[in-house]
Design a protein around this motif. Structure first.
Motif, PDB file in Angstrom:
ATOM      1  N   ASP A  37      17.836  17.386  60.609  1.00 17.02           N
ATOM      2  CA  ASP A  37      19.339  17.472  60.546  1.00 17.02           C
ATOM      3  C   ASP A  37      19.906  16.508  61.580  1.00 17.02           C
ATOM      4  OD1 ASP A  37      19.452  18.853  58.117  1.00 17.02           O
ATOM      5  OD2 ASP A  37      19.071  20.635  59.255  1.00 17.02           O
ATOM      6  N   GLN A  41      13.780  14.434  51.751  1.00 14.77           N
ATOM      7  CA  GLN A  41      14.799  15.377  51.603  1.00 14.77           C
ATOM      8  C   GLN A  41      15.745  15.744  52.981  1.00 14.77           C
ATOM      9  OE1 GLN A  41      15.581  16.930  48.590  1.00 14.77           O
ATOM     10  NE2 GLN A  41      14.350  15.502  48.031  1.00 14.77           N
ATOM     11  N   GLY A  42      15.341  14.958  53.981  1.00 13.41           N
ATOM     12  CA  GLY A  42      16.209  15.174  55.188  1.00 13.41           C
ATOM     13  C   GLY A  42      17.549  14.603  55.212  1.00 13.41           C
ATOM     14  N   LYS A  43      18.449  15.246  55.907  1.00 12.12           N
ATOM     15  CA  LYS A  43      19.590  14.617  56.151  1.00 12.12           C
ATOM     16  C   LYS A  43      19.703  13.196  57.069  1.00 12.12           C
ATOM     17  CE  LYS A  43      24.287  15.478  57.985  1.00 12.12           C
ATOM     18  NZ  LYS A  43      25.077  16.560  59.036  1.00 12.12           N
ATOM     19  N   TYR A  44      18.791  13.535  57.721  1.00 11.63           N
ATOM     20  CA  TYR A  44      18.291  12.133  58.414  1.00 11.63           C
ATOM     21  C   TYR A  44      16.760  11.685  58.467  1.00 11.63           C
ATOM     22  CZ  TYR A  44      22.738  12.424  60.512  1.00 11.63           C
ATOM     23  OH  TYR A  44      24.328  12.731  60.860  1.00 11.63           O
ATOM     24  N   ASN A  45      16.671  10.719  58.074  1.00 13.07           N
ATOM     25  CA  ASN A  45      14.912  10.220  57.739  1.00 13.07           C
ATOM     26  C   ASN A  45      14.510   9.016  58.770  1.00 13.07           C
ATOM     27  OD1 ASN A  45      14.599  12.212  55.731  1.00 13.07           O
ATOM     28  ND2 ASN A  45      16.089  11.087  54.905  1.00 13.07           N
ATOM     29  N   THR A  56      14.734   3.084  46.233  1.00 12.71           N
ATOM     30  CA  THR A  56      14.426   3.618  47.553  1.00 12.71           C
ATOM     31  C   THR A  56      13.015   2.702  47.977  1.00 12.71           C
ATOM     32  OG1 THR A  56      15.098   5.862  47.429  1.00 12.71           O
ATOM     33  CG2 THR A  56      13.372   5.461  49.016  1.00 12.71           C
ATOM     34  N   LYS A  99      17.782   6.665  53.511  1.00 11.21           N
ATOM     35  CA  LYS A  99      18.475   7.761  53.008  1.00 11.21           C
ATOM     36  C   LYS A  99      17.755   8.794  52.358  1.00 11.21           C
ATOM     37  CE  LYS A  99      22.636   4.729  52.618  1.00 11.21           C
ATOM     38  NZ  LYS A  99      23.499   4.193  51.635  1.00 11.21           N
ATOM     39  N   LYS A 100      18.237   9.827  52.234  1.00  6.99           N
ATOM     40  CA  LYS A 100      17.683  11.118  51.243  1.00  6.99           C
ATOM     41  C   LYS A 100      17.406  10.625  49.855  1.00  6.99           C
ATOM     42  CE  LYS A 100      18.690  16.012  50.105  1.00  6.99           C
ATOM     43  NZ  LYS A 100      19.781  17.015  50.026  1.00  6.99           N
ATOM     44  N   SER A 101      16.142  11.018  49.349  1.00  7.00           N
ATOM     45  CA  SER A 101      15.679  10.519  48.050  1.00  7.00           C
ATOM     46  C   SER A 101      14.953  11.623  47.277  1.00  7.00           C
ATOM     47  CB  SER A 101      15.009   9.236  48.027  1.00  7.00           C
ATOM     48  OG  SER A 101      13.697   9.597  48.693  1.00  7.00           O
ATOM     49  N   SER A 155      11.838  13.614  58.895  1.00  3.84           N
ATOM     50  CA  SER A 155      13.275  14.108  58.622  1.00  3.84           C
ATOM     51  C   SER A 155      13.607  15.224  59.574  1.00  3.84           C
ATOM     52  CB  SER A 155      13.156  14.843  57.183  1.00  3.84           C
ATOM     53  OG  SER A 155      12.541  13.746  56.098  1.00  3.84           O
TER      54      SER A 155
END
Length: 209
Positions: A189, A107-111, A167, A101-103, A187
Motif C-alpha cells: 500500500d 493485487q497491490g495498490k503499488y507494485n 499488463t 498497475k494492479k491487475s 506489492s
C-alpha cells in the motif's frame, strides 16, 4: 555476483559498534542507484529518497566511505571508481525496474517490478522471493520467468497473463526481458515499501544463487 552482495552486507555491518543501523542492503543498493544517476547527492536528497533520518544518512555515508565506495565534497556525496565498478556490475544483473498497475494477479495498490538477467535456474517456486519481500513489508510478491516469449510462473510454467495482454505487454515493453530472465514484482500500500521489498527479494536471490 555473490561477492558484490557481500560488499553490500559488509557496508551494513555494525563492525564492532553497538549502534543499531536503520538501513540495510536494499537501502544501500538504492543509494548506489541514486549516486549513479545523479552524480552528486546531498544528505537531504538521501533522506528523502531512501526514507532515512538525518543520523542514519550520516552513518550510511560514513559506511560507504569506509568501504571505499563513495566520497564527499561540499557538492555532495559521489561514487569512487570502486563504487562505480560495483554499481555497474550489479546493474548488469539487475538491469531494469518499473512500476506496474494492479491487475488480475498483481493485487497491490503499488507494485514494483525488477528484472534479473539469466537467473531462471536459481528460481524454484518463487516462495523464497516472496519471503524476502515480506521481510520488508510486502503484502505479496509474484515471481515470473520469460520463456518462449511468454511470462510464466516458475515450476509449472503456466502463463501469467493468459487473459491480460495489456499488463503483459506493459511489463515486456518496460523491462525488455530475454529468454530465462526473471521478473520479481512486489506489492504494498506504500510505493517505497513496494520498491525496497522488491530490491531485497532480488538482491537475496543473487546472494543465494
Amino acid at each position: 555476483m555473490r561477492k558484490n552482495i557481500q560488499i553490500l552486507q559488509d557496508i551494513v555491518s555494525r563492525k564492532g559498534s553497538s549502534k543499531v543501523l536503520t538501513f540495510s542492503i536494499p537501502h544501500v543498493f538504492k543509494a548506489l542507484q541514486l549516486l549513479d544517476k545523479e552524480g552528486f547527492v546531498s544528505r537531504a536528497t538521501f533522506a528523502k529518497e531512501i526514507h532515512l533520518g538525518e543520523g542514519a544518512v550520516k552513518t550510511l555515508i560514513l559506511h560507504l566511505k569506509k568501504a571505499g565506495i563513495a566520497e564527499s565534497t561540499k557538492s555532495g556525496t559521489f561514487l569512487t571508481e570502486k563504487g562505480k565498478k560495483l554499481t555497474n556490475q550489479i546493474k548488469n544483473t539487475i538491469t531494469k525496474e518499473c512500476k506496474v498497475k494492479k491487475s488480475s494477479i498483481i493485487q497491490g495498490k503499488y507494485n514494483h517490478a525488477i528484472l534479473l538477467k539469466k537467473y531462471s535456474k536459481m528460481i524454484k517456486t518463487g516462495i523464497e522471493q516472496r519471503d524476502y519481500a515480506i521481510l520488508y513489508g510486502s503484502s505479496g510478491c509474484t515471481t515470473m520467468i520469460y520463456k518462449n516469449e511468454k511470462l510464466v510462473f516458475p515450476g509449472n510454467e503456466r502463463e501469467c497473463f493468459p487473459r491480460d495482454a495489456k499488463t503483459k505487454k506493459y511489463i515486456i515493453e518496460n523491462l525488455c526481458p530475454h529468454e530465462e530472465d526473471v521478473i520479481i514484482i512486489s506489492s504494498s500500500d506504500d510505493p517505497f515499501v513496494a520498491e525496497i521489498s522488491a530490491k531485497n527479494a532480488a538482491l537475496w536471490t543473487i546472494a543465494i544463487g
